[in-house]
Design an enzyme around this catalytic site. Structure first.
Site, PDB file in Angstrom:
ATOM      1  CG  ASP A 130      -2.307   1.273   0.839  1.00 56.10           C
ATOM      2  OD1 ASP A 130      -2.825   1.101   0.136  1.00 56.10           O
ATOM      3  OD2 ASP A 130      -3.090   1.812   2.525  1.00 56.10           O
ATOM      4  CG  ASP A 168      -4.229  -1.843  -3.575  1.00 60.12           C
ATOM      5  OD1 ASP A 168      -5.467  -2.027  -5.097  1.00 60.12           O
ATOM      6  OD2 ASP A 168      -4.577  -1.080  -3.172  1.00 60.12           O
ATOM      7  CG  ASP A 319     -12.758   3.231   2.338  1.00 51.35           C
ATOM      8  OD1 ASP A 319     -12.315   1.436   1.745  1.00 51.35           O
ATOM      9  OD2 ASP A 319     -13.731   3.768   1.845  1.00 51.35           O
TER      10      ASP A 319
END
Length: 346
Positions: A130, A168, A319
């Site tokens: 991330d 991701d 989130d």
């Protein structure tokens, strides 16, 4: 995770099977007729439990949403509890938390197997995860990640599971967010993870490929996916923790499939019932207001390349600490209620 909205569910445990920019916070579609397909499209049906029972995927009876329903019923908030059943009665993915994925995986896969269904699991622990955003972290070394994946796969055993591999991880290479010195290691770890997971006889693996609002040109993902071993995976996943519409995802998925050897894909429809939030992409991914539940989880997609619509992001999990939300992956009942009230209509 500022662009993709994946939800790293650090505290909520069990789940299901069978952003406009890019980071995540946390089937061989054979249609069964127009009437059933129309019913499946709705996230707001009052007979959600009955529909969920027809799904190939497992519903967690002890999810955060299920516990919230019980609490609100006890408090007399019956209308809110009924609305929240639109979440609690549907299958959702499990994001095993911490350094030991075994307890969450064991609970989910055993529960799913007992009901004749499949658990949906998310492997989300790649090193340098991330890019330093809300879900930053991951395994502290490549060797630890290999051990983690080995335990992840071994705990599944011979039970059926569908695994979403590292939301991701590939898109962050394609967009340059992940520093170049980590690329070779990441490709190797993803390739090894696919190989290890596929040793389990009833596991399907989908390598994450971001969402159409993030890497807008699908061909930019082709080489990274190939280097990560997409040829040995069952396919790729799209829209994890994001809000792109079903049709946008499907069109993108077909395009990407054509570039990577006809691979199938799955898509996250947990919160895309109202589509993405208009405006700045940098701000639209994190707890955007006014969103709603999307197409309910199903493997009856009517699309030969789309294997399943799944709720990979657990609706109601934050989130990150934006717009008044708790830390990434934490349960946020008010946001969950908003998603339920704005659920996609049939």
């Amino acid at each position: 995770m500022h662009r993709l909205l994946r939800t790293f569910t650090a505290l909520t445990a069990l789940a299901a099977f069978g952003l406009t920019a890019g980071c995540s916070s946390g089937s061989g579609g054979k249609g069964k007729g127009n009437k059933e397909n129309a019913a499946v499209e709705s996230g707001a049906s009052p007979d959600g439990a009955k529909k969920a029972q027809q799904s190939a995927f497992w519903v967690d009876p002890e999810s955060a949403a299920a516990r919230q329903v019980k609490q609100w019923e006890q408090e007399g908030r019956t209308r809110d509890a009924d609305a929240l059943k639109r979440i609690s009665e549907q299958p959702m993915a499990v994001w095993p938390a911490g350094d030991d994925p075994a307890p969450d995986i064991k609970a989910a896969t055993e529960g799913a197997a007992q009901s004749g269904r499949t658990a949906v699991l998310v492997a989300y622990n790649i090193p340098h995860r991330d890019c330093g955003q809300h879900s930053a972290g991951g395994a502290h070394s490549a060797d630890f990640y290999r051990q983690w994946i080995d335990k992840f796969a071994g705990t599944i055993g011979e039970r059926p599971a569908l695994v979403i591999l590292e939301p991701d991880a590939i898109p962050h290479i394609a967009d340059g967010c992940t520093p170049a010195q980590y690329h070779a290691e990441r490709f190797s770890l993803l390739s090894e993870a696919i190989e290890r997971l596929k040793r389990q006889p009833r596991v399907k693996v989908y390598l994450d490929a971001g969402n159409p609002g993030w890497i807008t040109q699908a061909d930019k993902l082709a080489e990274p996916l190939e280097q990560a071993g997409i040829d040995r995976a069952d396919g790729f996943s799209l829209n994890v923790s994001n809000f792109q519409s079903d049709e946008t995802i499907k069109a993108y998925g077909r395009s990407l499939s054509g570039i990577v050897g006809g691979k199938h894909f799955v898509m996250d429809t947990s919160r895309n019932g109202k589509g993405p939030l208009a405006g700045d992409r940098q701000d639209a991914w994190c707890n955007p207001p006014g969103r709603g539940l999307g197409t309910r989880p199903t493997d009856n997609t009517g699309d030969p390349l789309l294997d399943a619509a799944l709720w990979i992001k657990r609706p109601g999990d934050s989130d990150g600490p934006c717009r008044g939300g708790p830390a990434a992956g934490r349960w946020w009942p008010d946001y969950a209620l908003g998603l339920a009230r704005n659920a996609k209509a049939a």
